[in-house]
Design an enzyme around this catalytic site. Sequence first.
Site, short mmCIF file in Angstrom:
data_model
loop_
_atom_site.label_atom_id
_atom_site.label_comp_id
_atom_site.label_asym_id
_atom_site.label_seq_id
_atom_site.Cartn_x
_atom_site.Cartn_y
_atom_site.Cartn_z
N ARG A 123 4.72 7.98 -2.03
CA ARG A 123 3.58 7.12 -2.36
C ARG A 123 2.60 7.24 -1.20
O ARG A 123 2.94 6.96 -0.04
CB ARG A 123 4.01 5.67 -2.53
N ASP B 249 9.33 1.37 1.49
CA ASP B 249 7.98 1.05 1.98
C ASP B 249 7.88 1.39 3.47
O ASP B 249 8.80 1.08 4.24
CB ASP B 249 7.67 -0.44 1.80
#
Length: 304
Positions: free
Chosen positions: A182, A132
Amino acid sequence: MELLMRNMFQSLGKNTSANKLAKKYGLRFGAGRFVAGETIQTAIDSVKRLNHDGKMVTLDHLGEFVYTEEEAQESTAMCIQTLDAIAEAGVKSNLSLKMTSLGLDISRDLCMKNMRKILNRAKLHQNFVRIDMEDYDHCQVSLDIYKELRKEYDNVGLVIQAYLFRTEQDIADLNQLNANLRLVKGAYKESSTVAFPEKKDVDENFKKIIKQHLLNGNYTAVATHDASMIEFTKTLVREHRIPKEQFEFQMLYGICEDIQAKLVKEGFNVRVYVPYGVDWFGYFMRRLAERPANVWFVLKNLLK
């Protein structure tokens, strides 16, 4: 008012005292809608339900900004336990993590050591790990670590945020690695010197990088609840004949479940980001800051 509320929740998410209170009193006041409990077992149970509905998952053991090596080791152990639990249960899920939870702010070497432990276990289970992206202060070091890890591992991906000015160039650089990314709009409060302050500009950049990464031929996770962005992606892949195996839509646990179901019915790959653990407060505050509708949901729970 919306801006004030967003700033308030973002500040609360970084408040140490508020985090301690949240850990003490547990998942109350509506947080359970967005967080799949505090244990691996409750998380795995949620993954099974989502898999049954045709959705894949990425599990995230919540935690960030640890300040001792012991805490970093504990977080690393939990990531490894999560990968083991996924393999044992035979569910369709990979792992997401934040490198600050692995000691990035303590020592880059410590973080790298912990990342290798996790990636080695993931490789053993033939699984995938997503890093992330965090706030801007951690952006460059996250990119540097990702590039270094890609020399050794092909089962690791990264998150890239559309609201940063630098993002288009970052994606161009990562194309050399055929990076699995992502793509998100971005959820942290950042200075207008590094990020687009206006939503319309973030939206336009989001479209630009979705197109950029997909047309580069790389695997793309389009993480959004914005119906217009979903339709943009559908149109793009149809016009350029991009196979469904090259991309997926990602959404957060407990949000826009009707859209998730519709996409599955249409034959698209859908992955749900499922967070769990006791250190849930910072994540929860960012979800409230992102969407005012989430705030009203929580207030209704308080009234009940």
